[in-house]
Design a protein around this motif. Structure first.
Motif, PDB file in Angstrom:
ATOM      1  N   LYS A  89       0.836  -1.206   0.000  1.00  0.00           N
ATOM      2  CA  LYS A  89       0.000   0.000   0.000  1.00  0.00           C
ATOM      3  C   LYS A  89       0.866   1.249   0.000  1.00  0.00           C
ATOM      4  CE  LYS A  89      -2.652  -1.049   3.582  1.00  0.00           C
ATOM      5  NZ  LYS A  89      -3.718  -0.910   4.606  1.00  0.00           N
ATOM      6  N   ASN A  90       0.384   2.306  -0.663  1.00  0.00           N
ATOM      7  CA  ASN A  90       1.094   3.581  -0.659  1.00  0.00           C
ATOM      8  C   ASN A  90       0.146   4.726  -0.345  1.00  0.00           C
ATOM      9  OD1 ASN A  90       0.066   4.938  -3.176  1.00  0.00           O
ATOM     10  ND2 ASN A  90       0.960   3.136  -4.169  1.00  0.00           N
ATOM     11  N   ALA A  91       0.736   5.832   0.085  1.00  0.00           N
ATOM     12  CA  ALA A  91      -0.029   7.034   0.394  1.00  0.00           C
ATOM     13  C   ALA A  91       0.878   8.241   0.275  1.00  0.00           C
ATOM     14  CB  ALA A  91      -0.619   6.967   1.808  1.00  0.00           C
ATOM     15  N   THR A  92       0.271   9.407   0.063  1.00  0.00           N
ATOM     16  CA  THR A  92       1.065  10.624  -0.002  1.00  0.00           C
ATOM     17  C   THR A  92       0.261  11.838   0.434  1.00  0.00           C
ATOM     18  OG1 THR A  92       2.472  12.009  -1.413  1.00  0.00           O
ATOM     19  CG2 THR A  92       0.491  11.135  -2.427  1.00  0.00           C
ATOM     20  N   ALA A  93       0.962  12.784   1.043  1.00  0.00           N
ATOM     21  CA  ALA A  93       0.456  14.142   1.253  1.00  0.00           C
ATOM     22  C   ALA A  93       1.414  15.039   0.492  1.00  0.00           C
ATOM     23  CB  ALA A  93       0.422  14.503   2.730  1.00  0.00           C
ATOM     24  N   SER A  94       0.945  15.614  -0.612  1.00  0.00           N
ATOM     25  CA  SER A  94       1.845  16.270  -1.552  1.00  0.00           C
ATOM     26  C   SER A  94       1.168  17.433  -2.260  1.00  0.00           C
ATOM     27  CB  SER A  94       2.309  15.281  -2.639  1.00  0.00           C
ATOM     28  OG  SER A  94       3.125  14.274  -2.132  1.00  0.00           O
ATOM     29  N   TYR A  95       2.013  18.249  -2.897  1.00  0.00           N
ATOM     30  CA  TYR A  95       1.550  19.277  -3.828  1.00  0.00           C
ATOM     31  C   TYR A  95       0.858  18.595  -5.008  1.00  0.00           C
ATOM     32  CZ  TYR A  95       1.981  23.807  -6.295  1.00  0.00           C
ATOM     33  OH  TYR A  95       1.752  24.995  -6.933  1.00  0.00           O
ATOM     34  N   TYR A  96      -0.108  19.280  -5.600  1.00  0.00           N
ATOM     35  CA  TYR A  96      -0.974  18.649  -6.593  1.00  0.00           C
ATOM     36  C   TYR A  96      -0.250  18.193  -7.854  1.00  0.00           C
ATOM     37  CZ  TYR A  96      -1.270  22.949  -9.464  1.00  0.00           C
ATOM     38  OH  TYR A  96      -1.008  24.025 -10.274  1.00  0.00           O
ATOM     39  N   TRP A  97       0.943  18.714  -8.111  1.00  0.00           N
ATOM     40  CA  TRP A  97       1.701  18.254  -9.277  1.00  0.00           C
ATOM     41  C   TRP A  97       2.022  16.766  -9.192  1.00  0.00           C
ATOM     42  CZ3 TRP A  97       5.892  22.589 -10.310  1.00  0.00           C
ATOM     43  CH2 TRP A  97       5.234  23.766 -10.711  1.00  0.00           C
ATOM     44  N   VAL A  98       2.165  16.235  -7.977  1.00  0.00           N
ATOM     45  CA  VAL A  98       2.435  14.807  -7.813  1.00  0.00           C
ATOM     46  C   VAL A  98       1.231  13.994  -8.290  1.00  0.00           C
ATOM     47  CG1 VAL A  98       2.941  12.982  -6.129  1.00  0.00           C
ATOM     48  CG2 VAL A  98       4.085  15.219  -5.963  1.00  0.00           C
ATOM     49  N   PHE A 153       4.591   2.520   1.868  1.00  0.00           N
ATOM     50  CA  PHE A 153       5.347   3.655   1.330  1.00  0.00           C
ATOM     51  C   PHE A 153       4.524   4.922   1.526  1.00  0.00           C
ATOM     52  CE2 PHE A 153       6.457   6.293  -2.559  1.00  0.00           C
ATOM     53  CZ  PHE A 153       7.637   6.779  -2.043  1.00  0.00           C
ATOM     54  N   LEU A 154       5.061   5.836   2.349  1.00  0.00           N
ATOM     55  CA  LEU A 154       4.412   7.112   2.605  1.00  0.00           C
ATOM     56  C   LEU A 154       5.330   8.228   2.123  1.00  0.00           C
ATOM     57  CD1 LEU A 154       2.154   8.855   3.902  1.00  0.00           C
ATOM     58  CD2 LEU A 154       3.390   8.663   6.074  1.00  0.00           C
ATOM     59  N   TYR A 155       4.834   9.020   1.183  1.00  0.00           N
ATOM     60  CA  TYR A 155       5.621  10.091   0.563  1.00  0.00           C
ATOM     61  C   TYR A 155       5.038  11.429   1.015  1.00  0.00           C
ATOM     62  CZ  TYR A 155       7.892  12.648  -3.323  1.00  0.00           C
ATOM     63  OH  TYR A 155       8.647  13.504  -4.085  1.00  0.00           O
ATOM     64  N   ILE A 156       5.904  12.270   1.592  1.00  0.00           N
ATOM     65  CA  ILE A 156       5.453  13.534   2.191  1.00  0.00           C
ATOM     66  C   ILE A 156       6.198  14.678   1.532  1.00  0.00           C
ATOM     67  CG2 ILE A 156       5.127  14.798   4.343  1.00  0.00           C
ATOM     68  CD1 ILE A 156       5.477  12.122   5.841  1.00  0.00           C
ATOM     69  N   HIS A 157       5.445  15.685   1.083  1.00  0.00           N
ATOM     70  CA  HIS A 157       6.060  16.744   0.282  1.00  0.00           C
ATOM     71  C   HIS A 157       5.542  18.123   0.694  1.00  0.00           C
ATOM     72  CE1 HIS A 157       5.893  19.197  -3.614  1.00  0.00           C
ATOM     73  NE2 HIS A 157       7.122  19.284  -3.141  1.00  0.00           N
ATOM     74  N   PRO A 158       6.224  18.787   1.656  1.00  0.00           N
ATOM     75  CA  PRO A 158       5.871  20.147   2.063  1.00  0.00           C
ATOM     76  C   PRO A 158       6.595  21.203   1.217  1.00  0.00           C
ATOM     77  CG  PRO A 158       7.468  19.229   3.586  1.00  0.00           C
ATOM     78  CD  PRO A 158       7.242  18.190   2.538  1.00  0.00           C
ATOM     79  N   MET A 159       5.974  22.357   1.047  1.00  0.00           N
ATOM     80  CA  MET A 159       6.433  23.374   0.102  1.00  0.00           C
ATOM     81  C   MET A 159       6.954  24.653   0.762  1.00  0.00           C
ATOM     82  SD  MET A 159       6.477  23.968  -3.267  1.00  0.00           S
ATOM     83  CE  MET A 159       5.187  23.061  -4.123  1.00  0.00           C
ATOM     84  N   GLY A 160       6.800  24.795   2.080  1.00  0.00           N
ATOM     85  CA  GLY A 160       7.061  26.078   2.720  1.00  0.00           C
ATOM     86  C   GLY A 160       8.476  26.605   2.570  1.00  0.00           C
ATOM     87  N   VAL A 161       9.471  25.723   2.608  1.00  0.00           N
ATOM     88  CA  VAL A 161      10.869  26.154   2.492  1.00  0.00           C
ATOM     89  C   VAL A 161      11.113  26.757   1.109  1.00  0.00           C
ATOM     90  CG1 VAL A 161      13.263  25.355   2.439  1.00  0.00           C
ATOM     91  CG2 VAL A 161      11.720  24.552   4.242  1.00  0.00           C
ATOM     92  N   ASP A 162      10.568  26.128   0.086  1.00  0.00           N
ATOM     93  CA  ASP A 162      10.701  26.637  -1.282  1.00  0.00           C
ATOM     94  C   ASP A 162      10.056  28.013  -1.418  1.00  0.00           C
ATOM     95  OD1 ASP A 162      11.337  25.995  -4.227  1.00  0.00           O
ATOM     96  OD2 ASP A 162       9.210  26.458  -4.325  1.00  0.00           O
ATOM     97  N   VAL A 163       8.890  28.175  -0.824  1.00  0.00           N
ATOM     98  CA  VAL A 163       8.175  29.458  -0.908  1.00  0.00           C
ATOM     99  C   VAL A 163       9.005  30.582  -0.287  1.00  0.00           C
ATOM    100  CG1 VAL A 163       6.151  30.728  -0.070  1.00  0.00           C
ATOM    101  CG2 VAL A 163       5.884  28.430  -1.006  1.00  0.00           C
ATOM    102  N   LYS A 164       9.549  30.339   0.911  1.00  0.00           N
ATOM    103  CA  LYS A 164      10.344  31.379   1.572  1.00  0.00           C
ATOM    104  C   LYS A 164      11.654  31.619   0.818  1.00  0.00           C
ATOM    105  CE  LYS A 164       7.465  32.443   4.736  1.00  0.00           C
ATOM    106  NZ  LYS A 164       7.552  32.106   6.149  1.00  0.00           N
ATOM    107  N   GLY A 165      12.233  30.570   0.260  1.00  0.00           N
ATOM    108  CA  GLY A 165      13.458  30.732  -0.501  1.00  0.00           C
ATOM    109  C   GLY A 165      13.257  31.568  -1.750  1.00  0.00           C
ATOM    110  N   GLU A 166      12.168  31.303  -2.471  1.00  0.00           N
ATOM    111  CA  GLU A 166      11.902  32.057  -3.698  1.00  0.00           C
ATOM    112  C   GLU A 166      11.554  33.518  -3.404  1.00  0.00           C
ATOM    113  OE1 GLU A 166       9.024  29.900  -5.974  1.00  0.00           O
ATOM    114  OE2 GLU A 166      10.493  28.399  -6.634  1.00  0.00           O
ATOM    115  N   LYS A 167      10.956  33.762  -2.267  1.00  0.00           N
ATOM    116  CA  LYS A 167      10.557  35.133  -1.919  1.00  0.00           C
ATOM    117  C   LYS A 167      11.716  35.942  -1.360  1.00  0.00           C
ATOM    118  CE  LYS A 167       6.872  37.697   0.418  1.00  0.00           C
ATOM    119  NZ  LYS A 167       5.624  37.574   1.225  1.00  0.00           N
ATOM    120  N   TYR A 168      12.563  35.313  -0.557  1.00  0.00           N
ATOM    121  CA  TYR A 168      13.580  36.063   0.178  1.00  0.00           C
ATOM    122  C   TYR A 168      15.025  35.664  -0.152  1.00  0.00           C
ATOM    123  CZ  TYR A 168       9.540  37.321   3.073  1.00  0.00           C
ATOM    124  OH  TYR A 168       8.327  37.776   3.511  1.00  0.00           O
TER     125      TYR A 168
END
Length: 278
Positions: A89-98, A153-168
Motif C-alpha cells: 500500500k502507498n499514500a502521499t500528502a503532496s503538492y498537486y503536481w504529484v 510507502f508514505l511520501y510527504i512533500h511540504p512546500m514552505g521552504v521553497d516558498v520562503k526561498g523564492e521570496k527572500y
C-alpha cells in the motif's frame, strides 16, 4: 525487519542550510542514529522534473518531464506503481503536481483533493495547491493517512521552504527560519516513526540560490541533503556525493521490491545486505 518507508521531500531545501538548521536530525547523525549524504540533483533544478526523477529514477531526457509547464501523466513506472504491483500500500500528502504525474492530469481541485482508490497508482492521497499551505498541515495530513491506512510507502512533500526561498533568497532570515520550523515539526514525528520501525529518508528536490531562484547549475541550486534513518544504512556522515537518480532504487531496496530496468544499479555507500532468518 520492517519494509515500510517514509520519504519526506522538503521542497527547495539546499544542503548547507539543512545541515545548519535541522538540529534534531543532526543530533541523530551525531549520536549514530542517522546517516547524512549530499545529493547532487538532476537538471534542470526545477520541481516537477525532479519529482519525476525522485519517484521514477529516470532522467528528464528519458521521461520527458522537462519543465514545470509539462502538465501530463508520467509515462514511467513510479514508486507508487511499483508498490501497488508488489501488493504493498502507498499514500502521499503532496503538492498537486504529484497527483498530476501519476493519477490524473490536469488536477481537478474538488474531486482530486482527497483520493482513496487502491486501483490507482497513488492509492491514498491528500493534495494541496496553495503554495503557502502550511508545512504543519502537510505533515499532519500525512500522519493521518499513516494512522488510517498503514501504508508501506508514505511520501510527504511540504512546500514552505521553497516558498520562503523564492521570496527572500537562500541567505535570508526567513528561509533559515522555515527550515528551522521544518526541523521542529519533524522532531515531533520522527521519534514516533523510529519507534514503529520505519525506514526514513529526508531529502529535497532542489536547492535555492541567494537570489531566490533555481533551475540552473550552481551548487546552491543542486546540492541537497539526504538523511537516512534505517538499520540497513551505516550511520554518520558519508563523503561520497550521491546521484539523485539513486533515490528511487534506494527506496525499492528498503521496501524489498525490484527496481525497474530503467533505474540505476547504484548502491548507496553504507547500505547493508538484507539478513534473512531469525
Amino acid at each position: 525487519m520492517s519494509n515500510k518507508v517514509i520519504a519526506i521531500v522538503v521542497d527547495g531545501m539546499r544542503y548547507d542550510k539543512a545541515c545548519e538548521s535541522l538540529g534534531f536530525i543532526q543530533h541523530l547523525v551525531e549520536t549514530n542514529q542517522a546517516a547524512l549524504y549530499k545529493v547532487k540533483s538532476e537538471l534542470p533544478s526545477l520541481s516537477r522534473p525532479l519529482y519525476e526523477v525522485l519517484l521514477t529514477g529516470t532522467s528528464v531526457s528519458m521521461n520527458g518531464i522537462t519543465s514545470n509547464q509539462t502538465v501530463r501523466l508520467s509515462t514511467e513506472k513510479s514508486l507508487f506503481h511499483l508498490t501497488k504491483e508488489n501488493g504493498l500500500k502507498n499514500a502521499t500528502a503532496s503538492y498537486y503536481w504529484v497527483s498530476e504525474l501519476y493519477n490524473r492530469a490536469p488536477f481537478h481541485f474538488i474531486e482530486d483533493r482527497e483520493q482513496e482508490d487502491e486501483s490507482k497508482p497513488i492509492q491514498y492521497g491528500r493534495f494541496y495547491w496553495d503554495d503557502d499551505y502550511p508545512d504543519s498541515h502537510v505533515l499532519m495530513d500525512a500522519e493521518a493517512l499513516r494512522r488510517k491506512y498503514d501504508p508501506h510507502f508514505l511520501y510527504i512533500h511540504p512546500m514552505g521552504v521553497d516558498v520562503k526561498g523564492e521570496k527572500y533568497g537562500s541567505e535570508s532570515k526567513e528561509y533559515r527560519e522555515q527550515i528551522l520550523k521544518m526541523g521542529s515539526l519533524l522532531a515531533q514525528l520522527l521519534p514516533i516513526w523510529m519507534k514503529e520501525g520505519y525506514h526514513i529518508l529526508i531529502t529535497s528536490d532542489h536547492g535555492m540560490s541567494e537570489y531566490g531562484n533555481h533551475g540552473g547549475t550552481t551548487d546552491g541550486e543542486r546540492d541537497v541533503p539526504l538523511f537516512v534513518i534505517s538499520p540497513r544504512v551505516e550511520t554518520g556522515i558519508h563523503e561520497e556525493v550521491v546521484p539523485q537518480l539513486a533515490f528511487a532504487p534506494i527506496v525499492c531496496e528498503l521496501l524489498g521490491i525490484e527496481r525497474t530496468g530503467k533505474m540505476t544499479s547504484y548502491r548507496l555507500p553504507g547500505m547493508k545486505e538484507m539478513v534473512y532468518g531469525g
